[in-house]
Design a protein around this motif. Structure first.
Motif, PDB file in Angstrom:
ATOM      1  N   SER A   6       0.948  -1.367  -0.100  1.00  0.00           N
ATOM      2  CA  SER A   6      -0.169  -0.041   0.195  1.00  0.00           C
ATOM      3  C   SER A   6       0.982   1.258   0.012  1.00  0.00           C
ATOM      4  O   SER A   6       0.409   2.507   0.158  1.00  0.00           O
ATOM      5  N   THR A  59      -6.947  -3.794  -6.606  1.00  0.00           N
ATOM      6  CA  THR A  59      -7.164  -5.245  -6.050  1.00  0.00           C
ATOM      7  C   THR A  59      -7.924  -4.891  -4.494  1.00  0.00           C
ATOM      8  O   THR A  59      -8.947  -5.567  -4.364  1.00  0.00           O
ATOM      9  N   GLY A  60      -7.387  -3.846  -3.774  1.00  0.00           N
ATOM     10  CA  GLY A  60      -8.162  -3.438  -2.501  1.00  0.00           C
ATOM     11  C   GLY A  60      -7.835  -2.227  -2.297  1.00  0.00           C
ATOM     12  O   GLY A  60      -7.949  -1.672  -1.045  1.00  0.00           O
ATOM     13  N   LEU A  70     -10.904 -10.116  -7.470  1.00  0.00           N
ATOM     14  CA  LEU A  70     -10.931  -8.663  -6.760  1.00  0.00           C
ATOM     15  C   LEU A  70     -10.453  -7.412  -7.709  1.00  0.00           C
ATOM     16  O   LEU A  70     -10.905  -6.629  -7.531  1.00  0.00           O
ATOM     17  N   LEU A 120     -11.993  -5.986   6.135  1.00  0.00           N
ATOM     18  CA  LEU A 120     -10.480  -6.328   6.035  1.00  0.00           C
ATOM     19  C   LEU A 120      -9.885  -7.542   6.112  1.00  0.00           C
ATOM     20  O   LEU A 120      -9.416  -8.128   5.330  1.00  0.00           O
ATOM     21  N   TYR A 153     -11.347  -9.706   3.079  1.00  0.00           N
ATOM     22  CA  TYR A 153     -10.644  -9.295   1.834  1.00  0.00           C
ATOM     23  C   TYR A 153      -9.211  -9.981   2.054  1.00  0.00           C
ATOM     24  O   TYR A 153      -8.895 -10.580   0.960  1.00  0.00           O
ATOM     25  N   TYR A 154      -8.525 -10.049   2.968  1.00  0.00           N
ATOM     26  CA  TYR A 154      -7.079 -10.605   2.838  1.00  0.00           C
ATOM     27  C   TYR A 154      -7.077 -11.996   2.917  1.00  0.00           C
ATOM     28  O   TYR A 154      -6.118 -12.570   2.213  1.00  0.00           O
ATOM     29  N   TYR A 158      -1.601  -3.340   6.419  1.00  0.00           N
ATOM     30  CA  TYR A 158      -2.770  -3.599   5.949  1.00  0.00           C
ATOM     31  C   TYR A 158      -3.938  -2.573   6.312  1.00  0.00           C
ATOM     32  O   TYR A 158      -4.760  -2.748   5.494  1.00  0.00           O
ATOM     33  N   ASP A 170      -5.809   0.020   3.924  1.00  0.00           N
ATOM     34  CA  ASP A 170      -6.969  -0.751   3.181  1.00  0.00           C
ATOM     35  C   ASP A 170      -8.221  -0.644   3.808  1.00  0.00           C
ATOM     36  O   ASP A 170      -9.000  -1.310   2.974  1.00  0.00           O
ATOM     37  N   VAL A 226     -11.046  -1.859   0.588  1.00  0.00           N
ATOM     38  CA  VAL A 226     -11.549  -3.092   0.193  1.00  0.00           C
ATOM     39  C   VAL A 226     -12.732  -3.313  -0.052  1.00  0.00           C
ATOM     40  O   VAL A 226     -13.232  -4.156  -0.729  1.00  0.00           O
ATOM     41  N   ASN A 231     -13.986  -3.441  -3.655  1.00  0.00           N
ATOM     42  CA  ASN A 231     -13.549  -4.670  -4.331  1.00  0.00           C
ATOM     43  C   ASN A 231     -14.190  -5.946  -4.073  1.00  0.00           C
ATOM     44  O   ASN A 231     -14.593  -6.832  -4.878  1.00  0.00           O
TER      45      ASN A 231
END
Length: 479
Positions: A129, A173-174, A208, A304, A307-308, A418, A421, A425, A428
């Motif tokens: 990021s 992507t996010g 995504l 989050l 998403y991850y 992280y 984001d 996210v 996405n």
């Protein structure tokens, strides 16, 4: 630069007051001034080759043709395939790799008369990021060289911010175009999933990611989207729709626009971010826009981890192909197993290896239901909540919880990295379009706001984005 927006450049080229060749020389002047400090490009194309392309475009104009991007200079993120330049995805694993084909978006750019000038820096395989996790070098923010430009499309954003290109392609992507846009006072759009072909995009998380347009104004982003969007037979995930016509969308009557601000999209942000966005929304309200602050996306706090889990599982699968057989980088050992192990150990950076390991765990027997399947269910809940709200209003919120961090400030702690984001996210996971535009400045640092709409409502976002630019006066700003 004579003109700060691509639309103004195009107007000069079509009127004959500016030639594509002259414009390319202006761009190279900016690059020579800024690039040694910013390091936004991984590969800059040969100046003579780029000038030859400018002359080709000039010949088209003399023949009476008017391609939609005639003479505009475009920078392309280095995970988008180009057969005329290396495509590294910011990784040592792909150093020296020149694809045998162009991505569909690149082909559409060339057909539209664009002049591609180079490939921009990025976090390795788009996993980051801040654009500090490139295998080559970190990119610096032109507004403050001690700070990051966001990521993973930070090279594209930084180059736009100092005038090294008129337009740029990134991938999101996010939040990977919206976060850099917010940190560099540029504009980034994450399109509806399937609106833009992913053919030729080196994959991170297929379900995504989207190739995404970036520029210094909303109208310029719309102009670029109109060129690269639409169905592609080479990409089964593209929607069966034609190219958009968002650049011709008329400004919307403010009284017909309705914005919802879920508290989850702004809670937890630093005071300068929160106050800047709330002041902007107050100004939009004064223009006649309806703004509601009592909205809620209850599942947003889960976005989050959901998403991850999904992104890293898909990344583990996608990056399995890098085994020393298909691409130039290889560390030869006595047998296949040792060759694969050494190639992947030395070719991938630390963050990429971390994400592969986490993704493998999420998909492994005994954990799959607990992690990946649960995340897939959570994704559906988030998508349903977002789609339900966007039927009633445009969703507004912060892009990042904090102003641009200093170099080195976040990458030492993966969780802090992280967390950048946390707001982005959601779009996405839901597959909806999201536009990031400049909201203001704090201590000389750019801050952004993002808006989300229903699928294929990019035109509505463009209308609102142009109104925001009118209110803030932040259209075409450069460092």
């Amino acid at each position: 630069m004579r003109r700060a927006t691509a639309s103004a450049v195009l107007e000069g080229i079509f009127s004959g007051s500016l030639s594509p060749e002259e414009h390319v020389m202006e761009i190279y002047d900016n690059i020579k001034k800024w690039e040694p400090k910013v390091k936004g490009f991984i590969t800059l194309l040969d100046e003579e080759a780029v000038l030859r392309r400018a002359k080709e475009v000039e010949s088209l104009l003399k023949d009476g043709k008017r391609p939609p991007l005639a003479g505009l200079v475009v920078a392309v993120k280095d995970n988008i395939s180009t057969k005329f330049a290396p495509t590294t995805a910011g990784s040592r694993m792909l150093s020296g790799y020149v694809p045998p084909f162009n991505a569909t978006t690149v082909e559409r750019l060339l057909a539209a008369g664009a002049i591609i000038i180079g490939k921009t820096n990025m976090d390795e395989f788009a996993m980051g990021s801040t654009t500090e996790l490139s295998a080559f070098w970190p990119t610096h923010n032109p507004w403050d060289l001690e700070r990051v430009p966001g990521g993973s499309s930070g090279g594209s954003a930084a180059v736009l911010a100092y005038g090294g290109a008129d337009l740029a392609l990134g991938s999101d992507t996010g939040g990977s175009v919206r976060l850099p846009a917010a940190y560099t006072a540029t504009v980034g759009l994450k399109p509806t999933y399937g609106l833009v072909s992913r053919y030729g995009l080196i994959p991170y998380a297929n379900s995504l990611e989207q190739i995404s347009p970036m520029a210094r104004s909303v109208k310029d982003v719309a102009m670029l989207l109109d060129v690269v969007s639409g169905h592609d037979p080479f990409d089964a995930t593209t929607l069966n729709v034609g190219p958009t016509r968002t650049s011709s969308v008329a400004p919307e009557d403010p009284s017909k626009l309705s914005i919802c601000v879920p508290h989850e999209m702004i809670d937890g942000s630093d005071p300068p971010v929160r106050s800047t966005i709330l002041k902007l929304l107050d100004r939009l309200e004064a223009e006649g826009v309806k703004v509601s602050y009592d909205a809620s996306l209850p599942s947003a706090p889960d976005a989050l981890p959901v998403y991850y889990t999904i992104a890293l599982a898909e990344a583990a699968s996608n990056l399995a192909r890098y085994d020393g057989k298909l691409y130039p980088f290889v560390v030869l050992r006595p047998n296949y197993t040792e060759t694969v192990t050494s190639t992947r150990s030395e070719g991938f950076g630390r963050e990429v290896k971390r994400r592969i390991l986490l993704g493998v765990m999420a998909l492994s027997e005994g954990y799959r239901d607990e992690f990946y399947v649960a995340a897939a269910k959570g994704r559906r809940i988030i998508r349903d909540e977002v789609l339900g709200m966007t039927k009633k209003c445009i969703i507004a919120g912060a892009v990042s919880p904090a102003p641009p961090p200093r170099l080195g400030e976040r990458i030492s702690d993966p969780l802090k990295l992280y967390a950048l984001d946390v707001y982005t996210v959601i779009a996405n996971l839901a597959g909806v379009p999201s536009l990031a535009v400049p909201a203001g400045f704090y201590d000389g640092l750019p801050l952004g706001v993002q808006f989300m709409a229903s699928p294929l409502e990019e035109g509505k976002l463009m209308a609102l984005g142009q109104l925001v630019e009118d209110v803030t006066g932040l259209r075409g700003v450069m460092a």
